[in-house]
Design a protein around this motif. Structure first.
Motif, PDB file in Angstrom:
ATOM      1  N   SER A  86       0.728  -1.642   0.290  1.00  0.00           N
ATOM      2  CA  SER A  86       0.134   0.055  -0.265  1.00  0.00           C
ATOM      3  C   SER A  86       0.362   0.837  -0.123  1.00  0.00           C
ATOM      4  O   SER A  86       2.034   1.271   0.285  1.00  0.00           O
ATOM      5  CB  SER A  86      -0.883  -0.119   1.164  1.00  0.00           C
ATOM      6  OG  SER A  86       0.141   0.316   2.358  1.00  0.00           O
ATOM      7  N   VAL A  87       0.035   2.794  -0.471  1.00  0.00           N
ATOM      8  CA  VAL A  87       0.676   3.502  -0.670  1.00  0.00           C
ATOM      9  C   VAL A  87      -0.083   4.806  -0.595  1.00  0.00           C
ATOM     10  O   VAL A  87      -1.580   4.534  -0.282  1.00  0.00           O
ATOM     11  CB  VAL A  87       1.215   3.598  -1.807  1.00  0.00           C
ATOM     12  CG1 VAL A  87       1.524   5.480  -1.570  1.00  0.00           C
ATOM     13  CG2 VAL A  87       2.294   3.407  -2.386  1.00  0.00           C
ATOM     14  N   SER A  88       0.214   5.207   0.967  1.00  0.00           N
ATOM     15  CA  SER A  88      -0.546   6.593   2.541  1.00  0.00           C
ATOM     16  C   SER A  88      -0.076   7.552   2.077  1.00  0.00           C
ATOM     17  O   SER A  88       1.038   7.563   1.938  1.00  0.00           O
ATOM     18  CB  SER A  88      -0.710   5.732   3.286  1.00  0.00           C
ATOM     19  OG  SER A  88      -1.190   6.134   3.892  1.00  0.00           O
ATOM     20  N   TYR A  89      -1.317   8.351   1.821  1.00  0.00           N
ATOM     21  CA  TYR A  89      -0.709   9.813   2.223  1.00  0.00           C
ATOM     22  C   TYR A  89      -1.673  10.309   3.056  1.00  0.00           C
ATOM     23  O   TYR A  89      -2.635  10.061   3.036  1.00  0.00           O
ATOM     24  CB  TYR A  89      -0.863  10.381   0.122  1.00  0.00           C
ATOM     25  CG  TYR A  89      -0.245   9.395  -0.549  1.00  0.00           C
ATOM     26  CD1 TYR A  89       0.874  10.068  -1.079  1.00  0.00           C
ATOM     27  CD2 TYR A  89      -1.243   8.862  -1.785  1.00  0.00           C
ATOM     28  CE1 TYR A  89       1.176   9.815  -2.350  1.00  0.00           C
ATOM     29  CE2 TYR A  89      -0.685   8.461  -2.225  1.00  0.00           C
ATOM     30  CZ  TYR A  89       0.931   8.591  -2.967  1.00  0.00           C
ATOM     31  OH  TYR A  89       1.453   7.970  -3.909  1.00  0.00           O
ATOM     32  N   LEU A  90      -0.534  11.488   3.787  1.00  0.00           N
ATOM     33  CA  LEU A  90      -0.659  12.465   4.680  1.00  0.00           C
ATOM     34  C   LEU A  90      -0.311  13.406   4.533  1.00  0.00           C
ATOM     35  O   LEU A  90       0.620  14.019   3.836  1.00  0.00           O
ATOM     36  CB  LEU A  90      -0.204  11.920   6.000  1.00  0.00           C
ATOM     37  CG  LEU A  90      -0.671  10.306   6.806  1.00  0.00           C
ATOM     38  CD1 LEU A  90       0.226   9.900   7.625  1.00  0.00           C
ATOM     39  CD2 LEU A  90      -1.930  10.130   6.404  1.00  0.00           C
ATOM     40  N   ILE A  91      -1.172  14.660   4.930  1.00  0.00           N
ATOM     41  CA  ILE A  91      -0.875  15.648   5.077  1.00  0.00           C
ATOM     42  C   ILE A  91       0.474  16.033   5.495  1.00  0.00           C
ATOM     43  O   ILE A  91       0.033  16.095   6.338  1.00  0.00           O
ATOM     44  CB  ILE A  91      -2.485  17.173   4.557  1.00  0.00           C
ATOM     45  CG1 ILE A  91      -2.934  16.675   4.061  1.00  0.00           C
ATOM     46  CG2 ILE A  91      -1.206  18.619   4.758  1.00  0.00           C
ATOM     47  CD1 ILE A  91      -2.693  17.242   2.617  1.00  0.00           C
ATOM     48  N   TYR A  92       1.511  16.772   5.130  1.00  0.00           N
ATOM     49  CA  TYR A  92       2.972  16.850   5.095  1.00  0.00           C
ATOM     50  C   TYR A  92       3.020  18.145   6.459  1.00  0.00           C
ATOM     51  O   TYR A  92       3.332  17.684   8.455  1.00  0.00           O
ATOM     52  CB  TYR A  92       4.230  17.407   4.561  1.00  0.00           C
ATOM     53  CG  TYR A  92       5.492  17.220   5.462  1.00  0.00           C
ATOM     54  CD1 TYR A  92       6.110  16.070   5.768  1.00  0.00           C
ATOM     55  CD2 TYR A  92       6.181  18.123   6.032  1.00  0.00           C
ATOM     56  CE1 TYR A  92       7.620  16.392   6.370  1.00  0.00           C
ATOM     57  CE2 TYR A  92       7.100  18.510   6.854  1.00  0.00           C
ATOM     58  CZ  TYR A  92       7.811  17.287   6.523  1.00  0.00           C
ATOM     59  OH  TYR A  92       9.170  16.873   6.986  1.00  0.00           O
ATOM     60  N   ASP A  93       2.442  18.890   6.795  1.00  0.00           N
ATOM     61  CA  ASP A  93       2.054  19.784   7.419  1.00  0.00           C
ATOM     62  C   ASP A  93       1.387  19.170   8.865  1.00  0.00           C
ATOM     63  O   ASP A  93       2.055  19.895   9.914  1.00  0.00           O
ATOM     64  CB  ASP A  93       1.627  21.371   6.648  1.00  0.00           C
ATOM     65  CG  ASP A  93       2.732  22.117   5.692  1.00  0.00           C
ATOM     66  OD1 ASP A  93       4.064  21.828   6.596  1.00  0.00           O
ATOM     67  OD2 ASP A  93       2.369  22.889   5.495  1.00  0.00           O
ATOM     68  N   ALA A  94       0.200  18.779   9.146  1.00  0.00           N
ATOM     69  CA  ALA A  94      -0.281  18.126   9.515  1.00  0.00           C
ATOM     70  C   ALA A  94       0.173  17.202  10.414  1.00  0.00           C
ATOM     71  O   ALA A  94       0.469  17.177  11.962  1.00  0.00           O
ATOM     72  CB  ALA A  94      -1.610  17.756   9.299  1.00  0.00           C
ATOM     73  N   VAL A  95       0.679  16.336   9.411  1.00  0.00           N
ATOM     74  CA  VAL A  95       1.915  15.266  10.702  1.00  0.00           C
ATOM     75  C   VAL A  95       2.796  15.682  10.918  1.00  0.00           C
ATOM     76  O   VAL A  95       3.696  15.149  12.108  1.00  0.00           O
ATOM     77  CB  VAL A  95       2.095  13.880   9.871  1.00  0.00           C
ATOM     78  CG1 VAL A  95       0.604  13.243  10.090  1.00  0.00           C
ATOM     79  CG2 VAL A  95       1.937  13.980   8.656  1.00  0.00           C
ATOM     80  N   ALA A  96       3.503  16.281  10.431  1.00  0.00           N
ATOM     81  CA  ALA A  96       4.968  17.144  11.379  1.00  0.00           C
ATOM     82  C   ALA A  96       5.067  17.240  12.946  1.00  0.00           C
ATOM     83  O   ALA A  96       5.613  17.895  13.247  1.00  0.00           O
ATOM     84  CB  ALA A  96       5.178  18.332  10.190  1.00  0.00           C
ATOM     85  N   LYS A  97       3.292  17.314  13.228  1.00  0.00           N
ATOM     86  CA  LYS A  97       3.618  18.517  14.416  1.00  0.00           C
ATOM     87  C   LYS A  97       3.723  17.032  15.092  1.00  0.00           C
ATOM     88  O   LYS A  97       4.316  17.930  16.587  1.00  0.00           O
ATOM     89  CB  LYS A  97       2.129  18.832  15.349  1.00  0.00           C
ATOM     90  CG  LYS A  97       1.041  19.776  14.130  1.00  0.00           C
ATOM     91  CD  LYS A  97      -0.735  20.032  14.416  1.00  0.00           C
ATOM     92  CE  LYS A  97      -0.460  20.799  13.117  1.00  0.00           C
ATOM     93  NZ  LYS A  97      -2.855  20.665  13.508  1.00  0.00           N
ATOM     94  N   ASN A  98       4.222  15.616  14.965  1.00  0.00           N
ATOM     95  CA  ASN A  98       4.444  15.021  15.446  1.00  0.00           C
ATOM     96  C   ASN A  98       5.710  14.384  14.948  1.00  0.00           C
ATOM     97  O   ASN A  98       5.093  13.377  14.451  1.00  0.00           O
ATOM     98  CB  ASN A  98       3.423  13.711  16.222  1.00  0.00           C
ATOM     99  CG  ASN A  98       4.293  12.701  16.947  1.00  0.00           C
ATOM    100  OD1 ASN A  98       5.368  12.716  16.978  1.00  0.00           O
ATOM    101  ND2 ASN A  98       3.299  11.917  17.315  1.00  0.00           N
ATOM    102  N   PRO A  99       6.923  14.646  15.099  1.00  0.00           N
ATOM    103  CA  PRO A  99       8.444  14.810  14.407  1.00  0.00           C
ATOM    104  C   PRO A  99       8.426  12.748  14.376  1.00  0.00           C
ATOM    105  O   PRO A  99       8.565  12.026  13.468  1.00  0.00           O
ATOM    106  CB  PRO A  99       9.217  15.451  14.891  1.00  0.00           C
ATOM    107  CG  PRO A  99       8.652  15.741  15.666  1.00  0.00           C
ATOM    108  CD  PRO A  99       7.248  15.641  16.233  1.00  0.00           C
ATOM    109  N   ALA A 100       7.434  11.963  15.312  1.00  0.00           N
ATOM    110  CA  ALA A 100       7.947  10.709  15.171  1.00  0.00           C
ATOM    111  C   ALA A 100       7.429   9.994  14.037  1.00  0.00           C
ATOM    112  O   ALA A 100       7.493   8.746  13.349  1.00  0.00           O
ATOM    113  CB  ALA A 100       7.631   9.626  17.123  1.00  0.00           C
ATOM    114  N   LEU A 101       5.987  11.354  13.477  1.00  0.00           N
ATOM    115  CA  LEU A 101       5.368  10.065  12.725  1.00  0.00           C
ATOM    116  C   LEU A 101       6.268  10.048  11.498  1.00  0.00           C
ATOM    117  O   LEU A 101       5.345  10.509  10.393  1.00  0.00           O
ATOM    118  CB  LEU A 101       3.649  10.846  12.484  1.00  0.00           C
ATOM    119  CG  LEU A 101       2.797  11.374  13.466  1.00  0.00           C
ATOM    120  CD1 LEU A 101       1.606  11.519  13.406  1.00  0.00           C
ATOM    121  CD2 LEU A 101       2.628   9.656  13.767  1.00  0.00           C
ATOM    122  N   LEU A 102       6.805  11.061  10.779  1.00  0.00           N
ATOM    123  CA  LEU A 102       7.762  11.460  10.066  1.00  0.00           C
ATOM    124  C   LEU A 102       9.310  10.298   9.461  1.00  0.00           C
ATOM    125  O   LEU A 102       9.832  10.389   8.820  1.00  0.00           O
ATOM    126  CB  LEU A 102       8.366  12.985   9.983  1.00  0.00           C
ATOM    127  CG  LEU A 102       7.386  13.873  10.061  1.00  0.00           C
ATOM    128  CD1 LEU A 102       8.481  15.221  10.147  1.00  0.00           C
ATOM    129  CD2 LEU A 102       6.149  13.808   9.204  1.00  0.00           C
TER     130      LEU A 102
END
Length: 193
Positions: A86-102
């Protein structure tokens, strides 16, 4: 592999508030296959991309918006071919609020995407699946190790938060000869007259 998405998505959401130890014991692939965590091999690659016109329209953002692209595939340790990719897309600026998600080194994340999103204050309200059958792309043939003439089931999963905004767009592909999709819809009873 058998996917019971209606049950599975609620199961994933319900796990968000469980302790990490509980979330680590079983993930989505384990739910779909009946295999245990130690029987699986998990692969994740993260990158950033600009939203295509199509993905941007789904998210209702401008084309070119920075996205976190997450590519996954999981294999049973006893098998050569992955069960899915699978390939999943998330809005970068939203998930960057938690650096562990990157960081793809944090995968597999205990509790999956629902828990990841919860760490930035996002609750998923509903998920819609769009399923088609099609021939695999060359990269899907390579990863899934399908044969010439084989078909895949492609599921575009769109997750929407309680605020009505799309929070994830994911494209999962499954070898059609190894996958069963089971959908059950709860119907409301007729009103008594």
């Amino acid at each position: 592999m058998t996917r019971r998405n209606i049950e599975r998505y609620q199961w994933e959401k319900d796990r968000v508030h469980q302790p990490e130890e509980m979330r680590r014991q079983k993930g989505g692939t384990e739910y779909d296959t009946g295999l245990e965590v130690h029987q699986l091999q998990f692969h994740a690659e993260y990158s950033t991309v600009d939203a295509s016109e199509e993905i941007a329209a789904t998210f209702k953002v401008q084309a070119g918006t920075k996205l976190l692209r997450r590519m996954y595939w999981t294999s049973a340790k006893t098998e050569d071919a992955p069960l899915s990719m699978s390939v999943s897309y998330l809005i970068y600026d939203a998930v960057a609020k938690n650096p562990a998600l990157l960081d793809d080194k944090n995968e597999p994340w205990p509790g999956g995407t629902h828990h990841q999103l919860s760490t930035i204050g996002v609750e998923v309200d509903h998920v819609s699946d769009h399923v088609i059958a099609r021939p695999p792309t060359p990269s899907e043939v390579e990863i899934l190790r399908t044969e010439p003439g084989d078909w895949i089931l492609s599921i575009r999963k769109i997750s929407t938060g309680v605020d009505g905004k799309v929070v994830e767009v994911a494209d999962a592909v499954y070898p059609a000869d190894r996958t069963e999709l089971v959908y059950g819809i709860k119907l409301h009873p007729w009103e008594k007259k």
